[in-house]
Enzyme design. Structure first.
Site, PDB file in Angstrom:
ATOM      1  N   LYS A  92     -12.197  -1.076   0.893  1.00 17.62           N
ATOM      2  CA  LYS A  92     -12.010   0.311   0.485  1.00 17.62           C
ATOM      3  C   LYS A  92     -11.518   0.375  -0.955  1.00 17.62           C
ATOM      4  O   LYS A  92     -10.771  -0.478  -1.413  1.00 17.62           O
ATOM      5  CB  LYS A  92     -11.057   1.037   1.432  1.00 17.62           C
ATOM      6  CG  LYS A  92      -9.702   0.408   1.644  1.00 17.62           C
ATOM      7  CD  LYS A  92      -8.929   1.221   2.683  1.00 17.62           C
ATOM      8  CE  LYS A  92      -7.576   0.603   2.990  1.00 17.62           C
ATOM      9  NZ  LYS A  92      -7.688  -0.582   3.857  1.00 17.62           N
ATOM     10  N   ASP A 117      -6.329   2.103  -3.151  1.00 21.96           N
ATOM     11  CA  ASP A 117      -7.525   1.754  -2.375  1.00 21.96           C
ATOM     12  C   ASP A 117      -7.969   2.886  -1.448  1.00 21.96           C
ATOM     13  O   ASP A 117      -9.006   2.783  -0.796  1.00 21.96           O
ATOM     14  CB  ASP A 117      -7.347   0.443  -1.605  1.00 21.96           C
ATOM     15  CG  ASP A 117      -6.298   0.497  -0.513  1.00 21.96           C
ATOM     16  OD1 ASP A 117      -5.550   1.498  -0.446  1.00 21.96           O
ATOM     17  OD2 ASP A 117      -6.203  -0.464   0.278  1.00 21.96           O
ATOM     18  N   ARG A 118      -7.215   3.976  -1.390  1.00 20.45           N
ATOM     19  CA  ARG A 118      -7.610   5.140  -0.602  1.00 20.45           C
ATOM     20  C   ARG A 118      -7.741   6.361  -1.501  1.00 20.45           C
ATOM     21  O   ARG A 118      -7.156   6.408  -2.586  1.00 20.45           O
ATOM     22  CB  ARG A 118      -6.573   5.436   0.500  1.00 20.45           C
ATOM     23  CG  ARG A 118      -6.404   4.315   1.501  1.00 20.45           C
ATOM     24  CD  ARG A 118      -5.301   4.654   2.502  1.00 20.45           C
ATOM     25  NE  ARG A 118      -4.920   3.475   3.256  1.00 20.45           N
ATOM     26  CZ  ARG A 118      -4.990   3.367   4.578  1.00 20.45           C
ATOM     27  NH1 ARG A 118      -5.446   4.373   5.294  1.00 20.45           N
ATOM     28  NH2 ARG A 118      -4.608   2.265   5.180  1.00 20.45           N
ATOM     29  N   SER A 147       0.821  -1.198   0.000  1.00 14.81           N
ATOM     30  CA  SER A 147       0.000   0.000   0.000  1.00 14.81           C
ATOM     31  C   SER A 147       0.862   1.258   0.000  1.00 14.81           C
ATOM     32  O   SER A 147       1.613   1.504  -0.926  1.00 14.81           O
ATOM     33  CB  SER A 147      -0.965  -0.043   1.193  1.00 14.81           C
ATOM     34  OG  SER A 147      -1.891   1.002   1.121  1.00 14.81           O
TER      35      SER A 147
END
Length: 613
Positions: free
Chosen positions: A440, A333-334, A160
């Protein structure tokens, strides 16, 4: 040291990969006891977040052997309970199958693609049907793809927004959600069984074939996927596009947005997402657009870090008259959002973005549907969604921290309670909108946000001004979230000091005669909750993670917890005022300062603030 020598011998007895063997042998040759101790004495623990660590040889790191051992344990765990999985855990699972995706990370001879191929090889050797992405993908494609194909589970190789030398192994279950206990414990126990740690002979035939490469063998044995999920994903997102065709013709004249992928995978997919929605192309931040595993323009590739991380995008936005910045973290994903208005930049926090999303989603539902609609957030996120839900007759529920809990709760609400999911979120800029998947997703969130931002600008207002109108409607909920860097001993000391005698109040730094009275203490590490007569919490208790929440007489809350992926102690303080933002901010600053001084005690425990690193 004898213990280190034993660990070196143990490592070399398992590791048949030349690259990592040589790393350990070189450290032995150099007599680098400290580094050997760091790498070998403690094994990386498989948890609900899977694995995450730096890429290097050793039991505590991400490397080829650890990935193979982990996957062997996971495959065995899944095979041992295949009947249960197929019968009980999810609807639509057709066979034992796995979906594997990966990002662009690559350092020191290790890479996400290599880890994904090793993972695929183990599952092939174990007899699974394996779907393997043929190209790098954003993390949201994996939880969506699990539901799309009806897989038993899915894995995404990514770290991430962690620094460049890290990598990770993220596991999703057959409902498309990250795993929750007791799966993590069961998987870890299976991984470390002595007979599981040696590389299986059937796996060796994939990895160490001198005539045929691992990549070729894996390609021949797996179902290569990309375009199918790519197309299906964007087709499914169209149900969340609420602008009319006529409105979409006006977007380019009304609002341009700037986008940064933060050197991650997102640019290509957000471009496709905007095209699917019929929205204008974003203004790119060229220095950060292409996937680059070195993340050259940012020390931490995390849009949560604020203006430092978004500085380049802001510069582009100002020169391009594109006043709204949308930013993904490296695995997309954010979603971070910033706006240039009144000659200044405002970076919205996760709570503020969630309120804008909630308002937009509610305004695009029918009155009849609203009764079925639901919102979910982590317990450390703002309670303003509860105020929103109460006003419109929707369900609101909070969960433990981590999207694994939000996703699983949302999945149950949709599949077992006939609920309609509008939004699940965590303050750390993670959002799931709608029920096409349950983790998310910064890709579909970006296009939905572009539409709601256009709606604001078409009404001759800004995001900031619209947010103010929502606070007037629902109350001024103000939260401050931050963290201190710490090691394990420092972290333990912070929580030990609080548990010695839970405080009953915190002094006000502005008004010493009016302390903040504590009326509830919930400690989800030791299983104590004074809010209930039996002192037992209703949320899941996890002795392996630190988390204490304080409730104050005036409705304020404070949660202190450890980060699940980084050496940090995090704190979340929220206050509210029904009428005045100024009063709320004054109280927030005062209470936060008291929390830092009296609960965290950084000077006593040696904690380091973010800007000191």
């Amino acid at each position: 040291e004898k213990a280190i020598k034993e660990k070196v011998d143990e490592w070399l007895s398992y590791d048949q990969f030349d690259h990592s063997r040589k790393e350990i042998e070189q450290l032995v040759k150099e007599e680098n006891v400290s580094e050997l101790k760091t790498r070998l004495m403690k094994r990386i623990q498989f948890g609900t977040a899977g694995l995450r660590s730096r890429m290097a040889a050793g039991f505590s790191c991400m490397n080829d052997l650890i990935v193979v051992q982990t996957t062997q344990g996971l495959a065995k765990y899944m095979l041992d309970r295949a009947y249960d999985m197929l019968k009980e855990d999810a609807k639509g699972v057709k066979e034992q199958s796995i979906l594997i995706g990966y990002d662009h990370r690559s350092q020191q001879g290790y890479s996400s693609k290599r880890f994904a191929e090793l993972t695929a090889a183990v599952f092939l050797a174990a007899g699974f049907k394996v779907y393997l992405f043929t190209e790098i993908v954003p993390t949201p494609f994996v939880p969506f793809g699990i539901l799309h194909y009806g897989c038993s589970a899915g894995i995404m190789i990514t770290a991430s927004h962690n620094p460049k030398n890290d990598n990770g192994y993220k596991l999703y279950w057959n409902n498309g959600c990250q795993i929750i206990p007791p799966h993590d414990k069961g998987i870890h126990e299976t991984i470390v069984q002595p007979n599981q740690l040696k590389i299986w002979d059937s796996v060796k035939s994939y990895i160490f074939d001198k005539d045929v490469s691992l990549s070729t063998k894996v390609k021949d044995g797996t179902v290569g996927v990309f375009q199918d999920i790519h197309d299906a994903y964007f087709k499914h997102t169209l149900k969340y596009s609420y602008l009319t065709d006529e409105q979409k013709k006006e977007v380019s004249k009304t609002l341009k947005v700037t986008y940064t992928a933060m050197h991650g995978v997102g640019a290509r997919f957000v471009k496709a997402q905007f095209e699917a929605f019929g929205l204008p192309a974003y203004v790119p931040t060229p220095e950060q657009l292409e996937p680059n595993p070195d993340f050259p323009t940012v020390a931490y590739p995390n849009p949560e870090e604020g203006k430092g991380a978004l500085a380049l995008a802001m510069k582009v936005a100002e020169s391009s008259n594109a006043p709204v910045v949308l930013a993904n973290d490296p695995d997309a994903d954010r979603l971070a959002v910033a706006e240039f208005s009144n000659n200044d930049w405002r970076i919205f926090n996760g709570n503020e973005i969630a309120l804008l999303f909630a308002d937009w989603m509610i305004r695009n539902q029918s009155e009849d549907d609203l009764k079925r609609c639901s919102f979910f957030s982590s317990t450390v996120s703002s309670k303003i969604l509860q105020s929103v839900a109460n006003k419109h007759g929707c369900l609101f529920d909070d969960t433990l921290t981590g999207f694994k809990w939000i996703g699983n709760r949302a999945y149950d609400a949709v599949t077992k309670e006939d609920r309609k999911l509008l939004l699940g979120f965590e303050v750390e800029i993670g959002f799931v909108l709608g029920s096409m998947s349950y983790d998310k997703d910064g890709v579909r969130a970006a296009s939905i946000f572009y539409e709601l931002a256009y709606d604001c600008y078409a009404r001759k207002t800004t995001l900031s001004a619209h947010l103010e109108s929502l606070y007037k409607l629902y109350g001024y909920y103000m939260m401050k979230t931050s963290y201190f860097f710490c090691n394990g001993d420092q972290l333990d000391a912070v929580f030990k000091a609080q548990r010695k005698n839970y405080p009953t109040s915190l002094p006000s730094t502005k008004n010493p005669s009016s302390p903040y009275k504590i009326v509830g203490v919930r400690d989800l590490t030791v299983g104590f909750d004074s809010n209930f007569s039996d002192n037992k919490p209703r949320l899941y208790v996890d002795p392996n993670h630190q988390m204490i929440t304080y409730s104050f007489e005036d409705g304020s809350t404070c949660t202190i917890r450890n980060s699940g992926t980084e050496p940090k102690v995090k704190y979340y303080v929220e206050v509210s005022d029904p009428k005045s933002k100024e009063n709320a901010m004054e109280k927030l600053n005062d209470l936060t300062e008291s929390v830092i001084q009296h609960l965290l005690q950084p000077s006593t425990h040696g904690l380091q603030p973010p800007n000191s690193s």
